[in-house]
Write a protein that holds these residues in place. Structure first.
Motif, PDB file in Angstrom:
ATOM      1  N   SER A  46      14.596  -0.513   7.594  1.00  0.00           N
ATOM      2  CA  SER A  46      15.205  -0.016   6.357  1.00  0.00           C
ATOM      3  C   SER A  46      14.380  -0.402   5.128  1.00  0.00           C
ATOM      4  O   SER A  46      14.400   0.301   4.119  1.00  0.00           O
ATOM      5  CB  SER A  46      16.633  -0.552   6.220  1.00  0.00           C
ATOM      6  N   GLU A  47      13.637  -1.517   5.223  1.00  0.00           N
ATOM      7  CA  GLU A  47      12.814  -1.935   4.082  1.00  0.00           C
ATOM      8  C   GLU A  47      11.770  -0.880   3.739  1.00  0.00           C
ATOM      9  O   GLU A  47      11.463  -0.656   2.562  1.00  0.00           O
ATOM     10  CB  GLU A  47      12.096  -3.259   4.380  1.00  0.00           C
ATOM     11  N   ILE A  48      11.236  -0.225   4.761  1.00  0.00           N
ATOM     12  CA  ILE A  48      10.217   0.800   4.537  1.00  0.00           C
ATOM     13  C   ILE A  48      10.849   2.037   3.911  1.00  0.00           C
ATOM     14  O   ILE A  48      10.349   2.597   2.926  1.00  0.00           O
ATOM     15  CB  ILE A  48       9.510   1.164   5.865  1.00  0.00           C
ATOM     16  N   LYS A  49      11.975   2.466   4.476  1.00  0.00           N
ATOM     17  CA  LYS A  49      12.674   3.622   3.898  1.00  0.00           C
ATOM     18  C   LYS A  49      13.085   3.322   2.455  1.00  0.00           C
ATOM     19  O   LYS A  49      13.049   4.206   1.598  1.00  0.00           O
ATOM     20  CB  LYS A  49      13.907   3.962   4.733  1.00  0.00           C
ATOM     21  N   SER A  50      13.464   2.084   2.187  1.00  0.00           N
ATOM     22  CA  SER A  50      13.881   1.704   0.843  1.00  0.00           C
ATOM     23  C   SER A  50      12.754   1.913  -0.169  1.00  0.00           C
ATOM     24  O   SER A  50      12.987   2.391  -1.283  1.00  0.00           O
ATOM     25  CB  SER A  50      14.336   0.245   0.830  1.00  0.00           C
ATOM     26  N   LEU A 107      22.060   8.766   3.238  1.00  0.00           N
ATOM     27  CA  LEU A 107      23.444   8.365   2.953  1.00  0.00           C
ATOM     28  C   LEU A 107      24.088   7.685   4.150  1.00  0.00           C
ATOM     29  O   LEU A 107      25.023   6.896   4.005  1.00  0.00           O
ATOM     30  CB  LEU A 107      24.276   9.585   2.558  1.00  0.00           C
ATOM     31  N   LYS A 108      23.591   8.006   5.343  1.00  0.00           N
ATOM     32  CA  LYS A 108      24.194   7.464   6.572  1.00  0.00           C
ATOM     33  C   LYS A 108      23.576   6.132   6.990  1.00  0.00           C
ATOM     34  O   LYS A 108      24.000   5.552   7.986  1.00  0.00           O
ATOM     35  CB  LYS A 108      24.034   8.488   7.705  1.00  0.00           C
ATOM     36  N   GLU A 109      22.582   5.666   6.220  1.00  0.00           N
ATOM     37  CA  GLU A 109      21.935   4.398   6.556  1.00  0.00           C
ATOM     38  C   GLU A 109      22.890   3.232   6.336  1.00  0.00           C
ATOM     39  O   GLU A 109      23.616   3.186   5.329  1.00  0.00           O
ATOM     40  CB  GLU A 109      20.681   4.190   5.704  1.00  0.00           C
ATOM     41  N   GLU A 110      22.874   2.298   7.238  1.00  0.00           N
ATOM     42  CA  GLU A 110      23.747   1.125   7.113  1.00  0.00           C
ATOM     43  C   GLU A 110      23.364   0.272   5.912  1.00  0.00           C
ATOM     44  O   GLU A 110      24.211  -0.256   5.205  1.00  0.00           O
ATOM     45  CB  GLU A 110      23.660   0.292   8.409  1.00  0.00           C
ATOM     46  N   ASP A 111      22.055   0.143   5.669  1.00  0.00           N
ATOM     47  CA  ASP A 111      21.559  -0.718   4.592  1.00  0.00           C
ATOM     48  C   ASP A 111      21.761  -0.025   3.239  1.00  0.00           C
ATOM     49  O   ASP A 111      21.291   1.092   3.018  1.00  0.00           O
ATOM     50  CB  ASP A 111      20.070  -1.011   4.806  1.00  0.00           C
ATOM     51  N   ILE A 118       0.839  -1.203   0.000  1.00  0.00           N
ATOM     52  CA  ILE A 118       0.000   0.000   0.000  1.00  0.00           C
ATOM     53  C   ILE A 118       0.872   1.250   0.000  1.00  0.00           C
ATOM     54  O   ILE A 118       0.612   2.218  -0.723  1.00  0.00           O
ATOM     55  CB  ILE A 118      -0.953  -0.008   1.217  1.00  0.00           C
ATOM     56  N   LEU A 119       1.928   1.223   0.795  1.00  0.00           N
ATOM     57  CA  LEU A 119       2.852   2.361   0.834  1.00  0.00           C
ATOM     58  C   LEU A 119       3.447   2.611  -0.553  1.00  0.00           C
ATOM     59  O   LEU A 119       3.531   3.756  -1.004  1.00  0.00           O
ATOM     60  CB  LEU A 119       3.968   2.082   1.840  1.00  0.00           C
ATOM     61  N   SER A 120       3.840   1.539  -1.224  1.00  0.00           N
ATOM     62  CA  SER A 120       4.430   1.668  -2.551  1.00  0.00           C
ATOM     63  C   SER A 120       3.440   2.274  -3.536  1.00  0.00           C
ATOM     64  O   SER A 120       3.794   3.152  -4.335  1.00  0.00           O
ATOM     65  CB  SER A 120       4.893   0.292  -3.048  1.00  0.00           C
ATOM     66  N   ILE A 121       2.172   1.837  -3.478  1.00  0.00           N
ATOM     67  CA  ILE A 121       1.142   2.383  -4.371  1.00  0.00           C
ATOM     68  C   ILE A 121       0.915   3.858  -4.068  1.00  0.00           C
ATOM     69  O   ILE A 121       0.845   4.702  -4.975  1.00  0.00           O
ATOM     70  CB  ILE A 121      -0.187   1.599  -4.218  1.00  0.00           C
ATOM     71  N   GLY A 163      20.920   3.584   1.138  1.00  0.00           N
ATOM     72  CA  GLY A 163      22.047   4.439   0.774  1.00  0.00           C
ATOM     73  C   GLY A 163      22.216   4.607  -0.727  1.00  0.00           C
ATOM     74  O   GLY A 163      22.482   5.712  -1.213  1.00  0.00           O
ATOM     75  N   VAL A 164      22.040   3.527  -1.497  1.00  0.00           N
ATOM     76  CA  VAL A 164      22.254   3.592  -2.952  1.00  0.00           C
ATOM     77  C   VAL A 164      21.211   4.482  -3.639  1.00  0.00           C
ATOM     78  O   VAL A 164      21.577   5.367  -4.424  1.00  0.00           O
ATOM     79  CB  VAL A 164      22.299   2.177  -3.562  1.00  0.00           C
TER      80      VAL A 164
END
Length: 498
Positions: free
Chosen positions: A103-107, A141-145, A75-78, A149-150
């Motif tokens: 991190s999956e959500i931020k991604s 940029l400071k995220e470990e995942d 739902i977030l992606s949509i 970061g990419v």
């Protein structure tokens, strides 16, 4: 169906037992709205959903609520795909997801923002985001995942040009350079991405590039290799190459190679240094081949040493060095003997190396012999190099690898032969190799799908040539018309037998 229906479903999310069904309904209806192109309703519902604590609670994944989290993430992606960067409320709406502990959500958020920005840029639309949202992206940029970061690097590459001179942005980037090596590398990669855009932009990010160059004196050899990898992209641009020359980067690196005996730890840098010079040579062959003979000598020594730890980097560098017509000519003019010996060594390696290195060698040879355009001089040069592999019997030598039981070797060899057959002399060499065309046309000996298709590509190339007689040409055309995976019926085989 209107906004009130969604508000009702959001209220249902408060009750744990109702969440799965409510999330499923919401997801299904969001897809329906996407089909109606009701932009106003999309915006209202997206704002309402992403501002609802009840929905955000569903994104807090626990082992027993995995399905719930997956639905909420969909739902977030949509919702994200419906967002507009013109919305003044966007940073506020997204704040929960941009600072989410998972991190999956931020991604999801970062990747969706990146896709939308790329789409806008490709459509020649102005690309801007608010300073508030920009700060959130910088924090990415400071995220470990690296999944966060990419895409953060990608977003900032697009939007930071308009903000790079802001004191707060500069300070934030410089503060990140006090972090660990991963974050430093992201900042340096961002700096190079921006610098590639223009000479003016390079000047504005020199404060980052100069710091990156200073890292080449770092005690961490692996970190230095990563810095060299990042700087390669800068060397591919004329204004970037000029900057590196003015900073005497090539001289510095070349001296490291010359004096490697004095500091044995620098041996670990050799693959990274070769890669740097090789990538530069793929666009600036004159600069590397003529001006830095120590690097070329180092490359030949690495290939001829037989050291399997350095051969992959050496193979790739050799391919880059010979990628352009100018590179091929300069190498043959300045190092004819070493080049000849190198091809002889490659022929020997194909007999003796492990499977993965054999494949790497074939891939290198494929790159060397693939040319976009050619001249009589280049054709003669490539024919000479081909014969250096195994003498006059080079094509027979390759035919033996096409019979190899290992599909990956067979595929790599067929790919190389295809690159050779882009040249008239290569077609004639294959034609004059006894049994080769018959072997290629025999469908009964091939079982691997990828090898079948690679053989089909080669036969298609042969069928378009004019070197075969009418009968062979008809067989080649028939093979192509039947397709790569044609299987002759039992009846046809029996008829042939009779």
């Amino acid at each position: 169906m209107d906004e009130s229906w969604f508000c009702e479903q959001i209220n249902n999310l408060i009750i744990q037992e109702n969440r799965l069904s409510a999330l499923s309904e919401i997801r299904m209806r969001l897809y329906e709205i996407s089909d109606t192109s009701d932009v106003q309703l999309e915006t209202l519902i997206t704002d309402r959903l992403l501002s609802a604590p009840e929905f955000m609670e569903c994104l807090n994944c626990k082992n027993e609520a995995k399905e719930q989290c997956e639905l909420a993430a969909d739902i977030l992606s949509i919702c994200m795909s419906h967002m507009s960067f013109e919305q003044n409320t966007l940073p506020t709406i997204l704040e929960w997801t941009l600072t989410h502990p998972r991190s999956e959500i931020k991604s999801i958020v970062f990747n969706t923002i990146l896709k939308q920005l790329e789409r806008q840029r490709n459509n020649k639309k102005p690309v801007q985001i608010s300073t508030e949202l920009l700060i959130h992206i910088l924090n990415g940029l400071k995220e470990e995942d690296c999944k966060v970061g990419v895409p953060a690097i990608g977003i900032l590459t697009i939007v930071l040009e308009q903000h790079i001179n802001e004191e707060g942005i500069k300070n934030k980037l410089l503060n990140m350079l006090t972090s660990d090596e991963i974050i430093k590398c992201r900042v340096y990669e961002l700096g190079v991405n921006l610098a590639k855009q223009s000479a003016t932009m390079l000047q504005q990010v020199e404060f980052l590039l100069d710091r990156a160059l200073s890292e080449l004196d770092n005690d961490d050899v692996l970190f230095q290799v990563n810095i060299l990898e990042i700087l390669v992209a800068l060397a591919e641009q004329n204004h970037g190459l000029l900057y590196l020359e003015n900073r005497q980067v090539f001289e510095l690196i070349s001296r490291r190679v010359e004096n490697v005996d004095q500091n044995p730890i620098d041996q670990l840098l050799i693959p990274g240094i070769m890669k740097f010079f090789g990538k530069t040579a793929s666009v600036q062959p004159q600069k590397v081949i003529v001006d830095y003979p120590h690097m070329i000598q180092c490359l030949f020594e690495s290939i001829l040493s037989g050291n399997i730890s350095i051969l992959p980097a050496a193979f790739d560098t050799f391919a880059n060095l010979t990628q352009t017509k100018q590179g091929k000519q300069l190498l043959d003019q300045n190092y004819p003997v070493l080049t000849k010996v190198t091809f002889e060594a490659l022929g020997s390696y194909l007999r003796n190396l492990s499977t993965d290195l054999k494949n790497r060698a074939f891939n290198t040879l494929e790159m060397v012999f693939t040319t976009d355009s050619s001249t009589a001089e280049i054709e003669a040069l490539l024919q000479k190099w081909f014969k250096n592999l195994a003498g006059e019997e080079s094509m027979q030598f390759l035919m033996d690898y096409c019979r190899n039981p290992f599909p990956d070797i067979k595929v790599a060899c067929l790919s190389f032969i295809k690159s050779v057959c882009l040249h008239k002399w290569g077609l004639l060499a294959l034609k004059n190799t006894a049994g080769f065309v018959e072997f290629l046309l025999d469908r009964k000996i091939e079982f691997d799908k990828e090898a079948k298709y690679k053989k089909f590509e080669l036969i298609s190339l042969l069928a378009d040539s004019d070197v075969f007689d009418m009968q062979i040409n008809l067989q080649l055309r028939t093979y192509v018309n039947e397709g790569p995976y044609f299987v002759q019926s039992i009846f046809d085989i029996a008829t042939e037998g009779n």
